[in-house]
Design a protein around this motif. Structure first.
Motif, PDB file in Angstrom:
ATOM      1  N   THR A  62       0.795  -1.099   0.079  1.00 39.42           N
ATOM      2  CA  THR A  62       0.045  -0.027  -0.037  1.00 39.42           C
ATOM      3  C   THR A  62       0.703   1.194   0.091  1.00 39.42           C
ATOM      4  O   THR A  62       0.252   2.360  -0.322  1.00 39.42           O
ATOM      5  CB  THR A  62      -0.869  -0.040   1.199  1.00 39.42           C
ATOM      6  OG1 THR A  62       0.061   0.377   2.477  1.00 39.42           O
ATOM      7  CG2 THR A  62      -1.874  -1.214   1.514  1.00 39.42           C
ATOM      8  N   THR A 109      -3.914   1.353   8.840  1.00 42.96           N
ATOM      9  CA  THR A 109      -4.205   1.697   7.522  1.00 42.96           C
ATOM     10  C   THR A 109      -5.450   0.966   7.036  1.00 42.96           C
ATOM     11  O   THR A 109      -5.721  -0.247   7.350  1.00 42.96           O
ATOM     12  CB  THR A 109      -2.864   1.294   6.557  1.00 42.96           C
ATOM     13  OG1 THR A 109      -1.956   1.983   6.842  1.00 42.96           O
ATOM     14  CG2 THR A 109      -3.339   1.214   4.885  1.00 42.96           C
ATOM     15  N   VAL A 119      -4.580   6.512   5.839  1.00 43.24           N
ATOM     16  CA  VAL A 119      -3.335   6.160   6.597  1.00 43.24           C
ATOM     17  C   VAL A 119      -3.514   6.917   7.591  1.00 43.24           C
ATOM     18  O   VAL A 119      -3.847   8.377   7.822  1.00 43.24           O
ATOM     19  CB  VAL A 119      -2.228   6.683   5.843  1.00 43.24           C
ATOM     20  CG1 VAL A 119      -0.909   6.418   6.759  1.00 43.24           C
ATOM     21  CG2 VAL A 119      -2.079   5.968   4.631  1.00 43.24           C
ATOM     22  N   SER A 145       1.969   2.683   2.440  1.00 39.90           N
ATOM     23  CA  SER A 145       1.355   3.254   3.836  1.00 39.90           C
ATOM     24  C   SER A 145       2.748   3.466   4.719  1.00 39.90           C
ATOM     25  O   SER A 145       3.392   2.532   5.035  1.00 39.90           O
ATOM     26  CB  SER A 145       0.575   2.552   4.574  1.00 39.90           C
ATOM     27  OG  SER A 145       0.158   3.041   5.566  1.00 39.90           O
TER      28      SER A 145
END
Length: 197
Positions: A160, A167, A181, A162
């Motif tokens: 992702t 998340t 996030v 992130s």
């Protein structure tokens, strides 16, 4: 992801966590975006090992670490909403913050009832042997299958892009793949829940 990048990410997680716990850093505001990473990862979430709460067609995936205070905050805020209006929360355990994240994640995943173990971890948060982090007793042994689950879930989180947990991944009512996030504030959480397809 290379081991040096993974180590750097973990150090960033730990630094942010430590600073927040001692009051040096404010809680990060959630950032919500529709992006290609969310599209790709949502397509792979069927392979994730999750702990589901509620039953319905409106699904949110939440990557969490057993020791994450922001994940615990989100867990607490979602209690009255789980299962309402067809909302299903699929918690995705990862181990990225501390050494005991692995053994606490394993304790949850290796339990006969994973949902019950997850609730134990969150409902006794900060009340465990160390007085911080998830409250579940760490597993004395991490089975190879459990390590494989955590590694696979960690890889999905990394995909992702992130920078941390929690998340959130979901599709909105327009069908867009959304990535959030950080811990949403009360209004953001209300807006997110209203927008889940």
């Amino acid at each position: 992801m290379h081991s040096t990048r993974r180590a750097a990410l973990r150090m960033a997680f730990v630094a942010t966590l430590g600073a927040s716990l001692i009051g040096l850093a404010p809680l990060a505001a959630a950032q919500q975006t529709q992006n290609p990473d969310a599209v790709k990862v949502l397509g792979k979430m069927g392979k994730a090992t999750v702990i589901a709460e509620g039953h319905g067609s409106r699904v949110i995936y939440i990557f969490f670490d057993a020791n994450c205070p922001y994940c615990h905050q989100l867990y607490t805020e979602l209690r009255p909403r789980v299962g309402k209006d067809g909302l299903e929360i699929r918690w995705v355990p990862v181990a990225v913050l501390t050494p005991t994240s692995v053994t606490k994640g394993a304790a949850i995943l290796q339990a006969p009832d994973r949902l019950k173990a997850f609730h134990e971890n969150e409902n006794t948060y900060g009340k465990g042997p160390t007085g911080s982090g998830g409250g579940i007793a760490p597993a004395s042994k991490v089975l190879p299958a459990t390590s494989a689950i955590l590694n696979a879930n960690n890889a999905l989180l990394e995909a992702t892009k992130s920078p941390g947990v929690p998340t959130l991944l979901y599709r909105d009512k327009q069908g867009d793949a959304m990535l959030v996030v950080g811990p949403p504030d009360a209004q953001q959480l209300k807006d997110i829940l209203a927008s889940v397809k």
